[in-house]
Design an enzyme around this catalytic site. Structure first.
Site, PDB file in Angstrom:
ATOM      1  N   GLU A 241       0.842  -1.200  -0.106  1.00  0.00           N
ATOM      2  CA  GLU A 241       0.082  -0.011  -0.039  1.00  0.00           C
ATOM      3  C   GLU A 241       0.979   1.280  -0.072  1.00  0.00           C
ATOM      4  O   GLU A 241       1.653   1.335   0.718  1.00  0.00           O
ATOM      5  CB  GLU A 241      -0.993   0.059   1.225  1.00  0.00           C
ATOM      6  CG  GLU A 241      -1.828   1.127   1.044  1.00  0.00           C
ATOM      7  CD  GLU A 241      -2.854   1.288   2.495  1.00  0.00           C
ATOM      8  OE1 GLU A 241      -2.814   0.409   3.268  1.00  0.00           O
ATOM      9  OE2 GLU A 241      -3.918   2.036   2.240  1.00  0.00           O
TER      10      GLU A 241
ATOM     11  N   GLY B  61       3.000   2.403  10.549  1.00  0.00           N
ATOM     12  CA  GLY B  61       2.889   1.553  12.013  1.00  0.00           C
ATOM     13  C   GLY B  61       2.840   0.056  11.633  1.00  0.00           C
ATOM     14  O   GLY B  61       3.312  -0.919  12.107  1.00  0.00           O
TER      15      GLY B  61
ATOM     16  N   GLU C  32      -2.444  -4.261   7.129  1.00  0.00           N
ATOM     17  CA  GLU C  32      -3.474  -4.910   7.117  1.00  0.00           C
ATOM     18  C   GLU C  32      -3.624  -6.180   5.870  1.00  0.00           C
ATOM     19  O   GLU C  32      -4.707  -6.604   5.803  1.00  0.00           O
ATOM     20  CB  GLU C  32      -4.977  -4.198   7.188  1.00  0.00           C
ATOM     21  CG  GLU C  32      -5.359  -3.618   5.809  1.00  0.00           C
ATOM     22  CD  GLU C  32      -5.020  -2.110   5.445  1.00  0.00           C
ATOM     23  OE1 GLU C  32      -3.931  -1.680   6.223  1.00  0.00           O
ATOM     24  OE2 GLU C  32      -5.664  -1.472   4.727  1.00  0.00           O
TER      25      GLU C  32
ATOM     26  N   GLU D 149      -5.590  -2.739  12.545  1.00  0.00           N
ATOM     27  CA  GLU D 149      -5.231  -3.801  11.506  1.00  0.00           C
ATOM     28  C   GLU D 149      -6.336  -4.704  11.332  1.00  0.00           C
ATOM     29  O   GLU D 149      -6.681  -5.288  10.228  1.00  0.00           O
ATOM     30  CB  GLU D 149      -3.900  -4.279  11.576  1.00  0.00           C
ATOM     31  CG  GLU D 149      -2.629  -3.055  11.567  1.00  0.00           C
ATOM     32  CD  GLU D 149      -2.920  -1.899  10.415  1.00  0.00           C
ATOM     33  OE1 GLU D 149      -3.298  -2.272   9.395  1.00  0.00           O
ATOM     34  OE2 GLU D 149      -2.521  -0.919  11.052  1.00  0.00           O
TER      35      GLU D 149
ATOM     36  N   GLU E 129      -9.760   4.258   6.122  1.00  0.00           N
ATOM     37  CA  GLU E 129      -9.016   4.591   7.200  1.00  0.00           C
ATOM     38  C   GLU E 129      -9.602   5.504   8.302  1.00  0.00           C
ATOM     39  O   GLU E 129      -9.596   5.397   9.490  1.00  0.00           O
ATOM     40  CB  GLU E 129      -7.797   5.524   6.719  1.00  0.00           C
ATOM     41  CG  GLU E 129      -6.982   4.578   5.921  1.00  0.00           C
ATOM     42  CD  GLU E 129      -6.032   3.370   6.507  1.00  0.00           C
ATOM     43  OE1 GLU E 129      -6.409   3.352   7.606  1.00  0.00           O
ATOM     44  OE2 GLU E 129      -5.541   2.420   5.612  1.00  0.00           O
TER      45      GLU E 129
HETATM   46  C1  7MK Z   1      -1.405   4.367   9.683  1.00  0.00           C
HETATM   47  C2  7MK Z   1      -1.514   2.130   5.828  1.00  0.00           C
HETATM   48  C3  7MK Z   1      -2.115   1.016   6.763  1.00  0.00           C
HETATM   49  C4  7MK Z   1      -0.284   5.790   8.217  1.00  0.00           C
HETATM   50  C5  7MK Z   1      -0.962   5.501   9.560  1.00  0.00           C
HETATM   51  C6  7MK Z   1      -1.266   3.327   8.978  1.00  0.00           C
HETATM   52  C7  7MK Z   1      -0.525   3.561   7.641  1.00  0.00           C
HETATM   53  C8  7MK Z   1      -0.028   4.819   7.467  1.00  0.00           C
HETATM   54  C9  7MK Z   1      -1.784   1.845   8.908  1.00  0.00           C
HETATM   55  C10 7MK Z   1      -0.100   2.482   6.615  1.00  0.00           C
HETATM   56  C11 7MK Z   1      -2.799   1.499   8.157  1.00  0.00           C
HETATM   57  N1  7MK Z   1      -3.245   0.737   5.685  1.00  0.00           N
HETATM   58  O1  7MK Z   1      -3.523   0.330   8.470  1.00  0.00           O
HETATM   59  O2  7MK Z   1      -3.613   2.201   8.073  1.00  0.00           O
HETATM   60 ZN    ZN Z   2      -5.389   1.845   8.550  1.00  0.00          ZN
END
Ligand code: 7MK
Ligand code: ZN
Length: 869
Positions: A121, A261, A264, A298, A320
């Site tokens: 991603e 971080g 998923e 996640e 998100e």
């Molecule tokens: C959280 C994307 C992933 C910024 C904050 C996350 C990312 C970037 C974790 C990477 C996530 N899909 O689960 O959102």
């Molecule tokens: Zn996320």
């Protein structure tokens, strides 16, 4: 750069001419020459289409076949592989070679400390093979992985294992099949040698799911908390959202080299080890809670993200914002709702509001993107979650859950849009969300200016609410939004005054819809005290001319914990602001006794949750304070904030000391009551460190500590107060932990935030520490980003040394890891918020970066916006 990076626009979305329904991948893993064979089943969607552009990046093409025969009607372009003269349906075979060992960007397939792993991603899959690397192409994947068995005993990918075998030369293979069609960004592969923690979870319908957490050898004793958090997440999603896990296995792999971080990927989450590994010797309470939140996040993506994914990346907040809302609710249901809300609101009022007035301002659903990685932002995530939360407030839990149900009925197994989500909420509840939709397209932070008038003879209380959203870098014209505005009225004796309008009892949540609106409440027998924007019911700034006495009243009498905390914050804000102005005009800091007394009352209140007291006693950050001013004066802000800390320390010394001593615990546990006690005790320590006995007390706290929370608190207090013991404690910690990067991150962070005059020289020196490496994003963030973001006085030094330091580092990271570079540059983009001299210095560094001839898209997009503004 061969050509100027091009922007993509949301309005230009077009469904693809072809789709891919099945993908069989085969990896032959070698550090510098990994072979990837990708067999796709391709289907025409647009009649007559006969050419197809597959995305690709940093690939060496070895072979193209269509329906089993070599194919030569293709062209390799800047963006990928252009196939032409295609039939309507075909099987495509593409063989590519990639170089994981040389991949320092940590996107696509790379090596993390000897283990192969992937991050796809948003657009990393195109670094693995030529593909339709867009989230609206959903295919069923199988993945066969071949590698040396001794070095890589575990070969993992999405879904269920369907075969394995041994080969000559010590190699072996494993094949995986994911029964759920998915976009390429959810693909994952991991190969390595790990310690494995296993458990099971039985779903509400009685299926047993195997749970596996893979960690670096020797770290098994740091994995149990992640496992507990995973089981709690699975149970919570069943109970609160009725959502059950859908595969027989759930795997989590912790790696040390990771840009974000966690991720998923279907059935195979890859995590930054920071969000998996914890035991009481190595992790703080904050780390434990962070792990719970990220494991939850996640896991919750399995439904909100994977089962229903995004049509295009402009819709990122669909998964998100919603998943952050879900993880916030999870943490709030398991722990303290008030403390969770406070911490989320601190992020909104600090860094998110700052993003809104930066050159990168964008709506939660962006309109224009050059590099998608630049849009994994606080706005998309945190404000996105606030937008979901407002719908939850407007609809109520029952209607919101009906909306979720309808959303899954309509969109399970597909790629959806933010509009689809709002429509489901609207249809399920019957509540009109027409004006509300503006939250998706309008950027910036709305401001509410409230005035009130009490009419003693008519016994009415009128609240006039004006809303306006200041222009942002991306959008000049703004319209009034639907703002849920939660209020409560109190009588002088603290009792609640029922809200009544037009002869009817009304709800606490007012619907503010116009630029200016007056709400008149009847039957108000005395001039009331008003609690406003309760629970931060909308992501807005509130202006109301509260008296100290009203705020002190609300700190005691407001019925909910968040409102009490917020009243305290408003009282502090009022006096911090006034004192910054005083300092700027050469006067000294003055803090009225009634302000101190209000906080004394909280500290001594036996009825309050200790975790809440800790939050009330915590001053807003320098960055949040900076956000209250048109021009940020870092020196005055720092001086005033320190003066408040010292004043609290002196005036409340006896109370702080008493609380500190009564909260000592013999045993360590990570339940919320124990965390609350440690948090408040360590907040007290932070103040007491500033008094005469500070050095002794902090030294003793460090020496007596039996867990990392207390150890880190002692170090933090010594660092902030610049105590004589600081050097010895830092040395002792480094001697003990220098073999462990994750633990040393706490130490690097303190070096970054060191208030000492030579902070920058010291940060530069620590870059040679044996545990430091710019190649590791966690180390880079702990030392460099903490300096640039959380040491404003030194980062913004008037000689420009801080800015120059950052851009020197960005020049290196631009080549090795553009994504990390692009996150690190943020403080430099906010030049407009500072005085002219600083602006000039910041601009000079941005121009230096802009002139690099290999500037990555990531930095290009941000620097261009900052220089344009
Ligand atoms: C959280 C994307 C992933 C910024 C904050 C996350 C990312 C970037 C974790 C990477 C996530 N899909 O689960 O959102
Ligand atoms: Zn996320």
């Amino acid at each position: 750069m061969t050509q100027q990076p091009q922007a993509k626009y949301r309005k230009d979305y077009k469904s693809p001419d072809f789709t891919i329904t099945h993908l069989d991948l085969a990896f032959d893993l070698e550090a510098s020459q990994t072979r990837v064979v990708a067999k796709s089943r391709v289907k025409q969607l647009t009649e007559g289409a006969d050419s197809l552009l597959l995305d690709g990046d940093s690939l060496v093409l070895k072979r193209v076949e269509i329906n089993g025969s070599s194919w030569s009607n293709y062209e390799e372009t800047e963006e990928g592989l252009l196939l032409s003269d295609l039939p309507a349906q075909f099987e495509l075979l593409i063989e590519t070679e990639i170089n994981p060992e040389a991949n320092s960007s940590l996107e696509g397939l790379y090596l993390s400390d000897g283990a192969y792993c992937t991050q796809c991603e948003a657009e990393g899959f195109r670094r693995i093979t030529y593909y339709l690397d867009r989230p609206d192409v959903l295919a069923k994947f199988t993945t066969k992985i071949t590698a040396d068995k001794a070095s890589f005993p575990f070969l993992l990918s999405n879904g269920n294992k369907i075969g394995e075998g041994e080969l000559e030369n010590g190699r072996h293979w494993v094949q995986w099949e994911d029964p759920y069609a998915k976009p390429s960004y959810l693909f994952a592969l991991v190969a390595g040698d790990f310690d494995l923690l296993e458990d099971t979870f039985t779903t509400k319908s009685g299926r047993e799911v195997a749970l596996q957490i893979f960690v670096d050898k020797g770290n098994l004793n740091r994995a149990p908390h992640a496992m507990t958090s995973l089981k709690n997440s699975m149970k919570w999603d069943e109970e609160r959202f009725g959502l059950e896990y859908d595969l027989d296995i759930y795997m989590i792999v912790a790696v040390d080299f990771f840009n974000m971080g966690a991720m998923e990927n279907k059935g195979l989450n890859v995590f930054n080890s920071k969000f998996v590994l914890a035991n009481s010797d190595t992790a703080t309470d904050t780390d434990y809670l962070g792990i719970e939140a990220v494991i939850g996040h996640e896991y919750f993506h399995n439904w909100t993200g994977n089962r229903v994914t995004c049509r295009d990346w402009f819709q990122l907040s669909l998964k998100e914002g919603l998943t952050v809302f879900r993880d916030q609710e999870f943490s709030s249901d398991l722990g303290s709702r008030a403390v969770n809300r406070i911490n989320n609101v601190r992020i909104m009022r600090g860094p998110q509001f700052a993003e809104d007035c930066s050159p990168m301002a964008h709506p939660i659903r962006p309109e224009k993107v050059i590099e998608m990685n630049n849009f994994y932002t606080l706005t998309v995530y945190e404000k996105g979650s606030e937008v979901i939360r407002m719908m939850h407030t407007l609809l109520g839990e029952a209607n919101f859950q009906k909306g979720m149900k309808l959303y899954f009925e309509r969109h399970d197994g597909t790629a959806a849009t933010c509009e689809d989500f709002v429509k489901a909420m609207e249809d399920a509840s019957g509540i009109d969300l027409g004006q509300f939709r503006l939250w998706y397209s309008q950027s910036g932070t709305p401001v509410l200016d409230v005035t009130t008038a009490y009419d003693a003879s008519a016994k009415t209380f009128a609240m006039t609410v004006k809303q306006h959203t200041p222009a942002t870098a991306d959008q000049k014209e703004k319209q009034p939004l639907l703002i849920p505005f939660d209020i409560e009225l109190y009588a002088q004796d603290g009792s609640v005054i029922e809200l009544q309008r037009n002869g009817q009892k009304v709800d606490n949540v007012l619907h503010v819809t116009d630029a200016e609106q007056t709400f008149v409440f009847e039957g108000v027998n005395e001039a009331p005290k008003v609690s406003m924007l309760r629970e931060f019911s909308a992501p807005v700034k509130l202006n109301y001319d509260y008296s100290d006495e009203e705020l002190a009243f609300l700190m005691v009498h407001a019925r909910n914990e968040f409102a009490r905390w917020d009243a305290g914050q408003m009282l502090l804000a009022k006096h911090i602001k006034a004192n910054v102005a005083r300092v700027q005009s050469g006067e000294s800091v003055e803090i009225p006794a009634d302000v101190i007394d209000a906080f004394r009352g909280v500290l001594l209140n036996k009825e309050l949750d200790v975790a809440l007291i800790a939050e009330v006693m915590t001053l807003p950050s320098e960055n949040e304070i900076g956000g209250w001013f048109d021009v940020v004066d870092v020196d005055a802000i720092n001086l005033v904030r320190d003066a408040f800390k010292s004043a609290f320390a002196k005036e409340l010394e006896d109370e702080l000391s008493a609380v500190y001593h009564t909260l000592a615990q013999d045993e360590y546990s990570i339940d919320h009551a124990a965390i609350g006690k440690r948090t408040l005790r360590n907040v007290c320590l932070g103040y007491l460190a500033l008094n005469g006995q500070g050095d002794e007390l902090v030294n003793a706290h460090y020496a007596g500590s039996k867990n990392m929370t207390d150890t880190a608190a002692a170090l933090g207090a010594a660092n902030h107060a610049q105590l004589p013991c600081r050097a010895a404690l830092m040395q002792s910690f480094s001697d003990k932990w220098q073999h462990d990067g994750l633990v040393m991150d706490k130490w690097f962070m303190l070096q970054g935030c060191n208030p000492a005059a030579n902070a920058l020289e010291n940060v530069k020196a620590q870059m040679s520490h044996p545990t430091f490496s710019l190649k590791n994003p966690n180390r880079t963030r702990s030392l460099i980003a903490s300096f640039c973001n959380n040491n404003p006085v030194h980062f913004h030094a008037k000689d420009g040394s801080g800015y120059q330091f950052l851009s020197d580092i960005l020049i290196q990271l631009n080549e090795s890891n553009p994504q990390v570079a692009s996150r690190l540059i943020d403080p430099l983009l906010k030049l407009k918020r500072f005085d002219e001299q600083r602006q000039k210095l910041m601009r000079a560094e941005l121009e230096r970066l802009a002139s690099l001839n290999n500037l990555a898209k990531d930095l290009y997009e941000k620097i261009n916006k900052a220089l344009e503004a």
